[in-house]
Design a protein around this motif. Sequence first.
Motif, PDB file in Angstrom:
ATOM      1  N   GLU A 214     -36.672  13.007 -22.185  1.00 15.91           N
ATOM      2  CA  GLU A 214     -35.858  13.118 -20.974  1.00 15.91           C
ATOM      3  C   GLU A 214     -35.706  14.583 -20.545  1.00 15.91           C
ATOM      4  O   GLU A 214     -35.887  14.927 -19.369  1.00 15.91           O
ATOM      5  N   LEU A 215     -35.396  15.449 -21.502  1.00 16.28           N
ATOM      6  CA  LEU A 215     -35.170  16.863 -21.180  1.00 16.28           C
ATOM      7  C   LEU A 215     -36.475  17.586 -20.840  1.00 16.28           C
ATOM      8  O   LEU A 215     -36.498  18.426 -19.923  1.00 16.28           O
ATOM      9  N   PHE A 216     -37.536  17.281 -21.567  1.00 15.94           N
ATOM     10  CA  PHE A 216     -38.829  17.891 -21.246  1.00 15.94           C
ATOM     11  C   PHE A 216     -39.244  17.528 -19.821  1.00 15.94           C
ATOM     12  O   PHE A 216     -39.755  18.364 -19.071  1.00 15.94           O
ATOM     13  N   GLY A 217     -39.053  16.259 -19.465  1.00 11.52           N
ATOM     14  CA  GLY A 217     -39.430  15.817 -18.127  1.00 11.52           C
ATOM     15  C   GLY A 217     -38.603  16.479 -17.046  1.00 11.52           C
ATOM     16  O   GLY A 217     -39.108  16.805 -15.966  1.00 11.52           O
TER      17      GLY A 217
ATOM     18  N   PHE B  32     -57.532   3.133 -17.982  1.00  7.18           N
ATOM     19  CA  PHE B  32     -56.626   3.663 -19.000  1.00  7.18           C
ATOM     20  C   PHE B  32     -56.171   5.077 -18.637  1.00  7.18           C
ATOM     21  O   PHE B  32     -54.980   5.405 -18.713  1.00  7.18           O
ATOM     22  N   LEU B  33     -57.117   5.924 -18.203  1.00  7.02           N
ATOM     23  CA  LEU B  33     -56.774   7.300 -17.845  1.00  7.02           C
ATOM     24  C   LEU B  33     -55.818   7.338 -16.656  1.00  7.02           C
ATOM     25  O   LEU B  33     -54.936   8.208 -16.575  1.00  7.02           O
ATOM     26  N   GLU B  34     -55.969   6.391 -15.741  1.00  7.85           N
ATOM     27  CA  GLU B  34     -55.083   6.371 -14.583  1.00  7.85           C
ATOM     28  C   GLU B  34     -53.648   6.024 -14.968  1.00  7.85           C
ATOM     29  O   GLU B  34     -52.709   6.418 -14.270  1.00  7.85           O
ATOM     30  N   THR B  35     -53.455   5.298 -16.070  1.00  7.47           N
ATOM     31  CA  THR B  35     -52.084   5.044 -16.517  1.00  7.47           C
ATOM     32  C   THR B  35     -51.415   6.343 -16.959  1.00  7.47           C
ATOM     33  O   THR B  35     -50.205   6.514 -16.811  1.00  7.47           O
ATOM     34  N   ILE B  36     -52.214   7.265 -17.502  1.00  3.89           N
ATOM     35  CA  ILE B  36     -51.681   8.575 -17.880  1.00  3.89           C
ATOM     36  C   ILE B  36     -51.357   9.384 -16.633  1.00  3.89           C
ATOM     37  O   ILE B  36     -50.300  10.006 -16.525  1.00  3.89           O
ATOM     38  N   LEU B  37     -52.279   9.362 -15.669  1.00  3.91           N
ATOM     39  CA  LEU B  37     -52.058  10.099 -14.424  1.00  3.91           C
ATOM     40  C   LEU B  37     -50.829   9.594 -13.677  1.00  3.91           C
ATOM     41  O   LEU B  37     -50.122  10.376 -13.033  1.00  3.91           O
ATOM     42  N   ALA B  38     -50.595   8.291 -13.758  1.00  4.61           N
ATOM     43  CA  ALA B  38     -49.465   7.705 -13.030  1.00  4.61           C
ATOM     44  C   ALA B  38     -48.126   8.202 -13.565  1.00  4.61           C
ATOM     45  O   ALA B  38     -47.131   8.221 -12.846  1.00  4.61           O
ATOM     46  N   ASP B  39     -48.115   8.605 -14.832  1.00  2.00           N
ATOM     47  CA  ASP B  39     -46.898   9.142 -15.438  1.00  2.00           C
ATOM     48  C   ASP B  39     -46.883  10.648 -15.188  1.00  2.00           C
ATOM     49  O   ASP B  39     -47.238  11.454 -16.043  1.00  2.00           O
ATOM     50  N   ARG B  40     -46.475  11.046 -13.982  1.00  2.00           N
ATOM     51  CA  ARG B  40     -46.633  12.440 -13.556  1.00  2.00           C
ATOM     52  C   ARG B  40     -45.849  13.415 -14.428  1.00  2.00           C
ATOM     53  O   ARG B  40     -46.344  14.510 -14.734  1.00  2.00           O
TER      54      ARG B  40
ATOM     55  N   ARG C  56     -47.868  16.469 -16.451  1.00  2.00           N
ATOM     56  CA  ARG C  56     -47.496  17.874 -16.255  1.00  2.00           C
ATOM     57  C   ARG C  56     -47.020  18.493 -17.573  1.00  2.00           C
ATOM     58  O   ARG C  56     -47.336  19.643 -17.889  1.00  2.00           O
ATOM     59  N   LEU C  57     -46.238  17.731 -18.318  1.00  2.00           N
ATOM     60  CA  LEU C  57     -45.710  18.221 -19.580  1.00  2.00           C
ATOM     61  C   LEU C  57     -46.839  18.496 -20.570  1.00  2.00           C
ATOM     62  O   LEU C  57     -46.832  19.505 -21.284  1.00  2.00           O
ATOM     63  N   PHE C  58     -47.830  17.606 -20.598  1.00  2.00           N
ATOM     64  CA  PHE C  58     -48.949  17.809 -21.514  1.00  2.00           C
ATOM     65  C   PHE C  58     -49.713  19.082 -21.155  1.00  2.00           C
ATOM     66  O   PHE C  58     -50.126  19.836 -22.035  1.00  2.00           O
ATOM     67  N   LEU C  59     -49.899  19.336 -19.867  1.00  2.00           N
ATOM     68  CA  LEU C  59     -50.553  20.577 -19.446  1.00  2.00           C
ATOM     69  C   LEU C  59     -49.738  21.790 -19.889  1.00  2.00           C
ATOM     70  O   LEU C  59     -50.298  22.788 -20.378  1.00  2.00           O
TER      71      LEU C  59
ATOM     72  N   LEU D 170     -56.161  16.705 -13.926  1.00  2.00           N
ATOM     73  CA  LEU D 170     -54.746  16.956 -14.224  1.00  2.00           C
ATOM     74  C   LEU D 170     -54.300  18.299 -13.640  1.00  2.00           C
ATOM     75  O   LEU D 170     -53.233  18.402 -13.030  1.00  2.00           O
ATOM     76  N   ILE D 171     -55.123  19.323 -13.838  1.00  2.00           N
ATOM     77  CA  ILE D 171     -54.786  20.650 -13.303  1.00  2.00           C
ATOM     78  C   ILE D 171     -54.775  20.615 -11.781  1.00  2.00           C
ATOM     79  O   ILE D 171     -53.867  21.145 -11.127  1.00  2.00           O
ATOM     80  N   HIS D 172     -55.785  19.986 -11.196  1.00  2.00           N
ATOM     81  CA  HIS D 172     -55.898  19.879  -9.743  1.00  2.00           C
ATOM     82  C   HIS D 172     -54.648  19.222  -9.151  1.00  2.00           C
ATOM     83  O   HIS D 172     -54.082  19.702  -8.166  1.00  2.00           O
ATOM     84  N   ARG D 173     -54.196  18.152  -9.787  1.00  2.00           N
ATOM     85  CA  ARG D 173     -53.014  17.443  -9.279  1.00  2.00           C
ATOM     86  C   ARG D 173     -51.746  18.266  -9.487  1.00  2.00           C
ATOM     87  O   ARG D 173     -50.841  18.262  -8.652  1.00  2.00           O
ATOM     88  N   ALA D 174     -51.683  18.976 -10.611  1.00  2.00           N
ATOM     89  CA  ALA D 174     -50.498  19.793 -10.869  1.00  2.00           C
ATOM     90  C   ALA D 174     -50.345  20.895  -9.827  1.00  2.00           C
ATOM     91  O   ALA D 174     -49.230  21.255  -9.442  1.00  2.00           O
ATOM     92  N   LEU D 175     -51.482  21.413  -9.344  1.00  2.00           N
ATOM     93  CA  LEU D 175     -51.455  22.461  -8.325  1.00  2.00           C
ATOM     94  C   LEU D 175     -51.220  21.900  -6.927  1.00  2.00           C
ATOM     95  O   LEU D 175     -50.924  22.648  -5.994  1.00  2.00           O
TER      96      LEU D 175
END
Length: 207
Positions: free
Chosen positions: A22-25, A94-102, A106-109, A166-171
Amino acid sequence: MATKQQEKSLQTRQELMAAAVELFGAHGYDATTVADITRRAGYAKGSFYRHWQSKDELFLDIARARLAAYRAQRDARMDQARDLEQAVHLIWDFLETILADRDWSRLFLEFTVHVSRDEALCAKLNNGAYRLSNSLFAELVRDHVRTDFPPEKLGALNTALFEGLLIHRALGTGTLDTRDVREAALVLIRHYAAPRSPDQTNTGETP
């Protein structure tokens, strides 16, 4: 059967992990302290250090659990793949499920940048339990590869495209979407994993 003490320890661990997520997010990895996490969960710092030596170890445990849950959803469908293209589409679902959790992507990056100067942490993060695994990707597609191109390299290419997205979307550039990158992955994988005719081999044409 677990004892009451073991059950209490597991509950404490789960509540600390939930507070951390919760706090990281909300605030990011670096801005969140162990004290913030224990305060949110309602425990003393000693409770935290009975489970982890550092905030980094806690994050790795969270990453492992999160990725295991995503993989369970994927693995339940992988037997449906009848060829390489279907396998790659299921992997990208499967990868899109990770992307959907924005928040999580971002936190993983952020964590990846955090550990980039720490050799020991980098080695841990490169373990397939914590991030995308080239060897696991290889096992998922190996039966569908029709050339001698190493499936592990296919996994590395796929991971590079995904993590670049992931980087592209974060930017927030908005130039590419997931469909574009999925199609690019398919083109690369077809090129290396499907046999080519002599004419295509001579011209370098992608089948």
